[in-house]
Design a protein around this motif. Structure first.
Motif, short mmCIF file in Angstrom:
data_model
loop_
_atom_site.label_atom_id
_atom_site.label_comp_id
_atom_site.label_asym_id
_atom_site.label_seq_id
_atom_site.Cartn_x
_atom_site.Cartn_y
_atom_site.Cartn_z
N MET A 1 0.86 -1.19 0.00
CA MET A 1 0.00 0.00 0.00
C MET A 1 0.89 1.23 0.00
O MET A 1 1.71 1.41 0.89
N SER A 2 0.75 2.06 -1.00
CA SER A 2 1.63 3.20 -1.12
C SER A 2 0.87 4.49 -0.90
O SER A 2 -0.34 4.59 -1.18
N ASP A 3 1.57 5.51 -0.40
CA ASP A 3 0.98 6.83 -0.16
C ASP A 3 -0.33 6.73 0.61
O ASP A 3 -1.34 7.33 0.27
N THR A 4 -0.27 5.96 1.68
CA THR A 4 -1.49 5.69 2.44
C THR A 4 -2.12 6.95 3.01
O THR A 4 -3.33 7.14 2.91
N SER A 5 -1.31 7.81 3.59
CA SER A 5 -1.88 8.96 4.27
C SER A 5 -2.61 9.89 3.31
O SER A 5 -3.68 10.40 3.63
N SER A 6 -2.05 10.12 2.11
CA SER A 6 -2.70 11.03 1.17
C SER A 6 -4.00 10.46 0.66
O SER A 6 -5.01 11.15 0.56
N SER A 7 -4.02 9.19 0.29
CA SER A 7 -5.26 8.59 -0.20
C SER A 7 -6.28 8.49 0.92
O SER A 7 -7.48 8.54 0.70
N PHE A 8 -5.82 8.37 2.14
CA PHE A 8 -6.73 8.29 3.28
C PHE A 8 -7.53 9.57 3.40
O PHE A 8 -8.73 9.56 3.69
N ASN A 9 -6.89 10.69 3.15
CA ASN A 9 -7.56 11.97 3.32
C ASN A 9 -8.35 12.41 2.08
O ASN A 9 -9.34 13.10 2.20
N LYS A 10 -7.93 11.98 0.90
CA LYS A 10 -8.52 12.53 -0.32
C LYS A 10 -9.47 11.58 -1.02
O LYS A 10 -10.34 12.03 -1.77
N ASN A 11 -9.34 10.29 -0.85
CA ASN A 11 -10.11 9.34 -1.64
C ASN A 11 -10.83 8.33 -0.75
O ASN A 11 -10.70 7.13 -0.92
N ALA A 12 -11.59 8.83 0.21
CA ALA A 12 -12.23 7.95 1.19
C ALA A 12 -13.25 7.01 0.56
O ALA A 12 -13.59 5.99 1.16
N HIS A 13 -13.74 7.32 -0.64
CA HIS A 13 -14.75 6.48 -1.26
C HIS A 13 -14.19 5.63 -2.40
O HIS A 13 -14.94 4.97 -3.11
N SER A 14 -12.89 5.66 -2.58
CA SER A 14 -12.27 4.90 -3.66
C SER A 14 -12.07 3.45 -3.26
O SER A 14 -12.05 3.09 -2.08
N LEU A 15 -11.90 2.59 -4.25
CA LEU A 15 -11.61 1.18 -3.98
C LEU A 15 -10.28 1.04 -3.25
O LEU A 15 -10.12 0.15 -2.41
N GLN A 16 -9.33 1.92 -3.56
CA GLN A 16 -8.03 1.87 -2.89
C GLN A 16 -8.20 2.13 -1.39
O GLN A 16 -7.58 1.46 -0.56
N SER A 17 -9.06 3.08 -1.04
CA SER A 17 -9.26 3.38 0.38
C SER A 17 -9.93 2.22 1.10
O SER A 17 -9.60 1.92 2.25
N TRP A 18 -10.86 1.53 0.43
CA TRP A 18 -11.49 0.35 1.02
C TRP A 18 -10.47 -0.76 1.24
O TRP A 18 -10.50 -1.47 2.25
N TRP A 19 -9.55 -0.92 0.29
CA TRP A 19 -8.50 -1.93 0.43
C TRP A 19 -7.60 -1.59 1.61
O TRP A 19 -7.22 -2.47 2.39
N GLU A 20 -7.27 -0.33 1.76
CA GLU A 20 -6.45 0.10 2.89
C GLU A 20 -7.17 -0.17 4.21
O GLU A 20 -6.57 -0.66 5.18
N LEU A 24 -6.10 -2.71 7.44
CA LEU A 24 -5.95 -2.27 8.83
C LEU A 24 -6.92 -3.01 9.74
O LEU A 24 -6.55 -3.42 10.85
N ALA A 25 -8.15 -3.21 9.28
CA ALA A 25 -9.12 -3.96 10.07
C ALA A 25 -8.67 -5.39 10.27
O ALA A 25 -8.85 -5.97 11.35
N LEU A 26 -8.07 -5.98 9.25
CA LEU A 26 -7.57 -7.36 9.36
C LEU A 26 -6.48 -7.46 10.41
O LEU A 26 -6.47 -8.38 11.24
N VAL A 27 -5.55 -6.51 10.40
CA VAL A 27 -4.47 -6.52 11.37
C VAL A 27 -5.00 -6.29 12.79
O VAL A 27 -4.54 -6.92 13.75
N PHE A 28 -5.99 -5.42 12.92
CA PHE A 28 -6.52 -5.06 14.23
C PHE A 28 -7.36 -6.19 14.83
O PHE A 28 -7.31 -6.42 16.04
N LEU A 29 -8.13 -6.90 14.01
CA LEU A 29 -9.12 -7.85 14.52
C LEU A 29 -8.66 -9.30 14.49
O LEU A 29 -9.36 -10.16 15.06
#
Length: 264
Positions: A1-20, A24-29
């Motif tokens: 996963m590249s440039d996570t922080s920028s896509s997190f803030n700008k593309n919250a509805h993109s498929l990339q953001s869902w993958w990110e 994170l949910a997988l690691v947490f749960l």
């Protein structure tokens, strides 16, 4: 996963953001040793909560596969249910079961809010906690073993596993933190859109996995159970903690399975 922080803030509805978020949910749960590359912003988990049902889908799928294999080799229904639940517990590291045990100890053994929170933070498990875990596992095993058709049990396990993972998100969204420190206290209240996306995913998976005729009653009973547990937590400690969130998942999983078992 590249440039996570920028896509997190700008593309919250993109498929990339869902993958990110799913990563994170997988690691947490779960205990799956997945590595997330890139730098995550401090509020990453607040958005990733919408992917909790997706992780529940994975956990339930593993349990359903184990249930089917056990059924295939001719094991009794209760043994099939036990192996299925065991596989789910191993995958998650008993994360939610631990929360349920801590809540049972705190709510059952503390005289006031401060003492209840102190007990819940103690890593030792007391009598209430042991009983809560035994009852929770026993109910899930017996309910899975009680379905007349093992395919219905497997489908219910997948659907309920995903559906119940939205319970902690709703607790975070509708309650204030009970303490000022800890992970749950540091998390901001999830955005309403994020919560509704998670709810839609959770209900959608349940809808696909169980007969439509049993869906409405399961949703009603589960909603009532979550509301009652929220009221209990509010009266006991005045808000949510990580343990309360974990316990809510266990309660909804058991209640939803019971509702389905009674109808199918």
């Amino acid at each position: 996963m590249s440039d996570t922080s920028s896509s997190f803030n700008k593309n919250a509805h993109s498929l990339q953001s869902w993958w990110e978020d799913a990563q994170l949910a997988l690691v947490f749960l779960t205990r799956i040793p997945w590595t997330i590359k890139g730098e995550l912003p401090a509020n990453a988990l607040n958005r990733a909560v919408r992917a909790f049902p997706a992780v529940g889908l994975l956990v339930g799928a593993l349990g359903a596969c184990v249930f089917g294999l056990a059924q295939g080799v001719g094991l009794p229904a209760l043994a099939c249910g036990l192996f299925a639940v065991l596989s789910c517990v191993l995958l998650t590291g008993a994360l939610h079961e631990d929360g349920l045990a801590d809540v049972a100890d705190g709510f059952g053994g503390g005289r006031d809010k401060a003492r209840k929170l102190e007990i819940m933070r103690d890593s030792r498990v007391g009598s209430y906690g042991v009983l809560a875990m035994v009852i929770a596992v026993g109910l899930r095993v017996s309910l899975l073993g009680g379905f007349e058709d093992w395919t219905l049990a497997a489908g219910a396990l997948v659907g309920v596993s995903a559906f119940s993972r939205i319970a902690p998100v709703l607790m975070l969204y509708t309650m204030e933190p009970a303490r000022t420190d800890g992970l749950a206290a540091k998390m901001e209240r999830p955005d309403q859109t994020i919560v509704w996306q998670g709810v839609a995913l959770a209900v959608g998976v349940l809808w696909v996995c169980v007969p439509f005729s049993a869906l409405l009653m399961t949703l009603i009973v589960s909603g009532a159970a979550l509301y009652a547990f929220r009221k209990l937590a509010q009266s006991q400690i005045g808000g949510h903690t990580g343990d309360v969130c974990g316990a809510s998942q266990q309660i909804i999983e058991i209640v939803a399975l019971a509702a389905l078992a009674a109808q199918l």
